[in-house]
Design a protein around this motif. Structure first.
Motif, mmCIF file in Angstrom:
data_model
loop_
_atom_site.group_PDB
_atom_site.id
_atom_site.type_symbol
_atom_site.label_atom_id
_atom_site.label_comp_id
_atom_site.label_asym_id
_atom_site.label_seq_id
_atom_site.Cartn_x
_atom_site.Cartn_y
_atom_site.Cartn_z
ATOM 1 N N SER A 1 4.276 -5.384 0.503
ATOM 2 C CA SER A 1 4.410 -6.801 0.892
ATOM 3 C C SER A 1 5.616 -7.472 0.249
ATOM 4 O O SER A 1 6.019 -8.560 0.665
ATOM 5 C CB SER A 1 3.136 -7.573 0.553
ATOM 6 N N GLN A 2 6.211 -6.843 -0.755
ATOM 7 C CA GLN A 2 7.372 -7.409 -1.439
ATOM 8 C C GLN A 2 8.690 -6.962 -0.816
ATOM 9 O O GLN A 2 9.756 -7.412 -1.230
ATOM 10 C CB GLN A 2 7.377 -6.984 -2.906
ATOM 11 N N PRO B 1 12.345 -4.259 -3.751
ATOM 12 C CA PRO B 1 11.688 -5.477 -3.281
ATOM 13 C C PRO B 1 12.706 -6.569 -2.953
ATOM 14 O O PRO B 1 13.738 -6.696 -3.613
ATOM 15 C CB PRO B 1 10.824 -5.891 -4.469
ATOM 16 N N MET C 1 6.980 1.755 -3.082
ATOM 17 C CA MET C 1 5.629 2.284 -3.031
ATOM 18 C C MET C 1 5.646 3.814 -2.898
ATOM 19 O O MET C 1 4.797 4.490 -3.457
ATOM 20 C CB MET C 1 4.855 1.666 -1.843
ATOM 21 N N ASP D 1 2.412 2.244 -5.922
ATOM 22 C CA ASP D 1 1.983 0.864 -6.112
ATOM 23 C C ASP D 1 2.112 0.136 -4.771
ATOM 24 O O ASP D 1 3.220 -0.165 -4.318
ATOM 25 C CB ASP D 1 2.857 0.190 -7.174
ATOM 26 N N THR D 2 0.972 -0.135 -4.128
ATOM 27 C CA THR D 2 0.988 -0.724 -2.787
ATOM 28 C C THR D 2 1.493 -2.166 -2.764
ATOM 29 O O THR D 2 1.809 -2.675 -1.691
ATOM 30 C CB THR D 2 -0.411 -0.649 -2.148
ATOM 31 N N SER D 3 1.608 -2.826 -3.911
ATOM 32 C CA SER D 3 2.118 -4.203 -3.917
ATOM 33 C C SER D 3 3.583 -4.252 -3.457
ATOM 34 O O SER D 3 4.052 -5.290 -2.993
ATOM 35 C CB SER D 3 1.980 -4.839 -5.297
ATOM 36 N N TYR D 4 4.304 -3.142 -3.569
ATOM 37 C CA TYR D 4 5.700 -3.102 -3.112
ATOM 38 C C TYR D 4 5.817 -3.271 -1.599
ATOM 39 O O TYR D 4 6.851 -3.711 -1.100
ATOM 40 C CB TYR D 4 6.386 -1.799 -3.531
#
Length: 107
Positions: free
Chosen positions: A83-84, A52, A73, A78-81
């Motif tokens: 946008s990070q 990230p 990801m 983990d899909t939050s990676y």
């Protein structure tokens, strides 16, 4: 044994490479300070795994082999990676330039 430290089956006790190395995981910025450095180091089947952060780079893909570029990801689901992990061409450049004839890159 495998003498490539980026390969998942690296054998630190091997005195010569017997050709058994598996595809490699090239970590940015842990192993390579830039994404471009990691891309330039890729071989067939490798993965460039980007931590990230925001990376101010314009990436040129010239390799004629298959490899994967992705955020954490792809190893954690983990899909939050997504946008990070940002590649910013700073509006001066295209973030990706593809100049390869036969290779395939998955982003």
């Amino acid at each position: 044994g495998c003498t490539d430290p980026y390969s998942s089956n690296y054998d630190p006790g091997a005195s010569f490479d017997d050709g058994s190395c598996l595809s490699r995981l090239l970590n940015v910025p842990e192993d390579f300070s830039t994404i471009q450095e990691a891309i330039n180091y890729t071989e067939e089947g490798d993965t460039v795994l980007i931590a990230p952060g925001t990376y101010y780079e314009s990436l040129e893909i010239t390799q004629d082999h298959h490899f994967l570029i992705g955020s954490h990801m792809i190893t954690t689901s983990d899909t939050s990676y997504i946008s990070q992990t940002i590649i910013d061409g700073q509006e001066l450049y295209r973030p990706f330039i593809f100049n390869n004839s036969n290779g395939q890159v998955e982003l």
